[in-house]
Design an enzyme around this catalytic site. Structure first.
Site, PDB file in Angstrom:
ATOM      1  N   ASN A   6      11.659  -6.252   7.549  1.00  8.92           N
ATOM      2  CA  ASN A   6      10.957  -5.312   6.669  1.00  8.92           C
ATOM      3  C   ASN A   6      11.946  -4.675   5.697  1.00  8.92           C
ATOM      4  OD1 ASN A   6       8.228  -4.335   6.250  1.00  8.92           O
ATOM      5  ND2 ASN A   6       9.059  -2.299   6.635  1.00  8.92           N
ATOM      6  N   PHE A  41       0.824  -1.234   0.000  1.00  9.98           N
ATOM      7  CA  PHE A  41       0.000   0.000   0.000  1.00  9.98           C
ATOM      8  C   PHE A  41       0.847   1.270   0.000  1.00  9.98           C
ATOM      9  CE2 PHE A  41      -3.999  -2.041   0.438  1.00  9.98           C
ATOM     10  CZ  PHE A  41      -3.746  -3.218   1.140  1.00  9.98           C
ATOM     11  N   CYS A  61     -33.231 -10.747  -0.392  1.00  7.72           N
ATOM     12  CA  CYS A  61     -34.115  -9.971   0.518  1.00  7.72           C
ATOM     13  C   CYS A  61     -34.105  -8.492   0.140  1.00  7.72           C
ATOM     14  CB  CYS A  61     -33.623 -10.121   1.971  1.00  7.72           C
ATOM     15  SG  CYS A  61     -32.185  -9.076   2.368  1.00  7.72           S
ATOM     16  N   HIS A 108      -7.965  -7.967   9.276  1.00  8.46           N
ATOM     17  CA  HIS A 108      -8.615  -7.069   8.300  1.00  8.46           C
ATOM     18  C   HIS A 108      -9.586  -7.838   7.416  1.00  8.46           C
ATOM     19  CE1 HIS A 108      -5.389  -3.689   8.709  1.00  8.46           C
ATOM     20  NE2 HIS A 108      -6.174  -3.810   9.750  1.00  8.46           N
ATOM     21  N   SER A 156       5.424  -5.054   7.218  1.00 14.91           N
ATOM     22  CA  SER A 156       4.389  -4.062   7.518  1.00 14.91           C
ATOM     23  C   SER A 156       5.051  -2.735   7.885  1.00 14.91           C
ATOM     24  CB  SER A 156       3.514  -4.519   8.701  1.00 14.91           C
ATOM     25  OG  SER A 156       2.547  -3.498   8.987  1.00 14.91           O
ATOM     26  N   SER A 157       4.454  -1.630   7.395  1.00 13.12           N
ATOM     27  CA  SER A 157       4.997  -0.304   7.734  1.00 13.12           C
ATOM     28  C   SER A 157       4.592   0.074   9.159  1.00 13.12           C
ATOM     29  CB  SER A 157       4.455   0.737   6.746  1.00 13.12           C
ATOM     30  OG  SER A 157       3.033   0.807   6.877  1.00 13.12           O
ATOM     31  N   CYS A 191     -28.985  -9.019  -2.346  1.00 12.89           N
ATOM     32  CA  CYS A 191     -29.452 -10.291  -1.794  1.00 12.89           C
ATOM     33  C   CYS A 191     -30.909 -10.490  -2.225  1.00 12.89           C
ATOM     34  CB  CYS A 191     -29.358 -10.181  -0.273  1.00 12.89           C
ATOM     35  SG  CYS A 191     -30.114 -11.519   0.637  1.00 12.89           S
TER      36      CYS A 191
HETATM   37  N1  APR Z   1       9.856  -8.078   2.108  1.00 12.83           N
HETATM   38  C1  APR Z   1       9.820  -7.352   3.259  1.00 12.83           C
HETATM   39  N2  APR Z   1       9.176  -6.155   3.373  1.00 12.83           N
HETATM   40  C2  APR Z   1       8.560  -5.689   2.279  1.00 12.83           C
HETATM   41  C3  APR Z   1       8.544  -6.384   1.039  1.00 12.83           C
HETATM   42  C4  APR Z   1       9.238  -7.624   0.986  1.00 12.83           C
HETATM   43  N3  APR Z   1       9.290  -8.374  -0.137  1.00 12.83           N
HETATM   44  N4  APR Z   1       7.828  -5.643   0.140  1.00 12.83           N
HETATM   45  C5  APR Z   1       7.420  -4.532   0.790  1.00 12.83           C
HETATM   46  N5  APR Z   1       7.856  -4.552   2.065  1.00 12.83           N
HETATM   47  C6  APR Z   1       7.591  -3.590   3.143  1.00 12.83           C
HETATM   48  C7  APR Z   1       7.504  -2.160   2.699  1.00 12.83           C
HETATM   49  O1  APR Z   1       8.766  -1.550   2.802  1.00 12.83           O
HETATM   50  C8  APR Z   1       6.505  -1.570   3.699  1.00 12.83           C
HETATM   51  O2  APR Z   1       7.165  -1.005   4.830  1.00 12.83           O
HETATM   52  O3  APR Z   1       6.303  -3.930   3.647  1.00 12.83           O
HETATM   53  C9  APR Z   1       5.685  -2.765   4.176  1.00 12.83           C
HETATM   54  C10 APR Z   1       4.255  -2.717   3.674  1.00 12.83           C
HETATM   55  O4  APR Z   1       3.627  -1.632   4.327  1.00 12.83           O
HETATM   56  P1  APR Z   1       2.194  -1.136   3.815  1.00 12.83           P
HETATM   57  O5  APR Z   1       2.229  -1.029   2.336  1.00 12.83           O
HETATM   58  O6  APR Z   1       1.832   0.046   4.657  1.00 12.83           O
HETATM   59  O7  APR Z   1       1.229  -2.350   4.135  1.00 12.83           O
HETATM   60  P2  APR Z   1       0.636  -2.732   5.562  1.00 12.83           P
HETATM   61  O8  APR Z   1       1.580  -2.378   6.669  1.00 12.83           O
HETATM   62  O9  APR Z   1       0.207  -4.157   5.480  1.00 12.83           O
HETATM   63  O10 APR Z   1      -0.685  -1.792   5.638  1.00 12.83           O
HETATM   64  C11 APR Z   1      -1.526  -2.040   6.730  1.00 12.83           C
HETATM   65  O11 APR Z   1      -3.142  -0.504   5.754  1.00 12.83           O
HETATM   66  O12 APR Z   1      -4.315   0.289   3.965  1.00 12.83           O
HETATM   67  C12 APR Z   1      -4.378  -0.542   5.058  1.00 12.83           C
HETATM   68  O13 APR Z   1      -5.834  -2.338   5.232  1.00 12.83           O
HETATM   69  C13 APR Z   1      -4.636  -1.945   4.635  1.00 12.83           C
HETATM   70  O14 APR Z   1      -3.905  -3.967   5.741  1.00 12.83           O
HETATM   71  C14 APR Z   1      -3.459  -2.728   5.205  1.00 12.83           C
HETATM   72  C15 APR Z   1      -2.962  -1.808   6.304  1.00 12.83           C
END
Ligand code: APR
Length: 251
Positions: A215, A38, A158, A123, A194-195, A156
């Site tokens: 990450n 994202f 309904c 989620h 995850s960020s 649906c």
């Molecule tokens: N290996 C490790 N890290 C990775 C890779 C990879 N191959 N590819 C991307 N990343 C890292 C990125 O650098 C980033 O920090 O994964 C992270 C993804 O972060 P986001 O894009 O913010 O996704 P996420 O943290 O899952 O977002 C959380 O936000 O929009 C909502 O519901 C949506 O579940 C999502 C939530």
């Protein structure tokens, strides 16, 4: 051995000594399955769309045509993917007693498809949909067929509007979120891909006593983590798995 590998070796020992771990995954673990995340610069989905515009309850309730014309196709691209090496290693770690369970922010079902048994999808997921009026559940394939037949918004029998069982912006989090917060207070937490910018999901690492992060980029929780491995999930997990196999042989 490089300093980098030395740190990864120590991280593997830390994982082994403090097992079992709870895993928290984000979109970063699925990018290697071809699903854009994202917030990565350039490639992140939210660089193309405004999430509040397309995947929110506001749009679903008030502009269901926009939700189903723009948001729904974005969601359905998550269903094309297949698990990658990282999902597979985590499933193997669960059967080897290294992972207690996976908490995921991802809606792609890839952990389940890879064989992980204990998965908390905080989620939601894209396997089913339900009627907002009578709460009847249908498969997402059925919902897709309604949308394909240009029945927008899909209804649906309904008369209520049907919606996918993903958590949209504006939704309450499912009960799995509370289970996740309980689990993370009992076991050490490894965050992968995850960020950690989205609340309340990023409450989870703040509750963890022991934390490790894998990450590509830095996160707001790096300072709290005993180890931060910046690299691709599959590459890092493969290296850690090789080191853990050596420790398993000695055990
Ligand atoms: N290996 C490790 N890290 C990775 C890779 C990879 N191959 N590819 C991307 N990343 C890292 C990125 O650098 C980033 O920090 O994964 C992270 C993804 O972060 P986001 O894009 O913010 O996704 P996420 O943290 O899952 O977002 C959380 O936000 O929009 C909502 O519901 C949506 O579940 C999502 C939530």
């Amino acid at each position: 051995m490089s300093l980098h590998n030395e740190i990864q070796k120590k991280a593997a020992e830390h994982l082994w000594l403090n097992r079992p771990w709870v895993i928290l995954t984000g979109a970063g673990i699925s990018t290697e399955s071809g699903i854009p995340d994202f917030r990565s610069p350039q490639t992140g989905l939210w660089n193309q769309y405004d999430p509040m515009e397309i995947l929110s309850t506001e749009v679903l309730f008030n502009q269901p045509e926009l939700f189903y014309k723009i948001g729904f196709p974005v969601l359905m691209q998550f269903k094309q993917a297949r698990p990658n090496l990282a999902h597979g290693i985590l499933a193997g770690w669960e059967s080897r007693g290294i992972v207690k369970g996976v908490i995921t922010q991802n809606i792609d079902s890839l952990h389940i498809e890879a064989g992980s048994k204990r998965v908390l999808e905080i989620h939601g997921h894209l396997r089913t949909a339900h009627c907002m009026k009578c709460l009847r559940t249908i498969s997402i394939e059925k919902l897709e067929s309604f949308v394909r037949d240009v029945q927008i918004p899909p209804r649906c029998r309904c008369g209520g509007i049907l919606r996918p069982d993903v958590v949209l912006f504006g939704d309450m989090l499912p009960s799995s979120f509370e289970q996740a917060t309980k689990l993370v207070q009992k076991f050490p937490l490894l965050v992968i891909g995850s960020s950690l910018q989205v609340s309340p999901a990023n409450l989870i690492p703040s509750l963890a006593e022991k934390l490790m992060i894998i990450n590509l980029e830095e996160t707001p929780f790096d300072k709290k983590a005993a180890f931060v491995l910046n690299g691709k999930a599959s590459t890092m997990l493969h290296f850690l798995d090789e080191e853990i196999k050596k420790l398993e042989e000695k055990a």
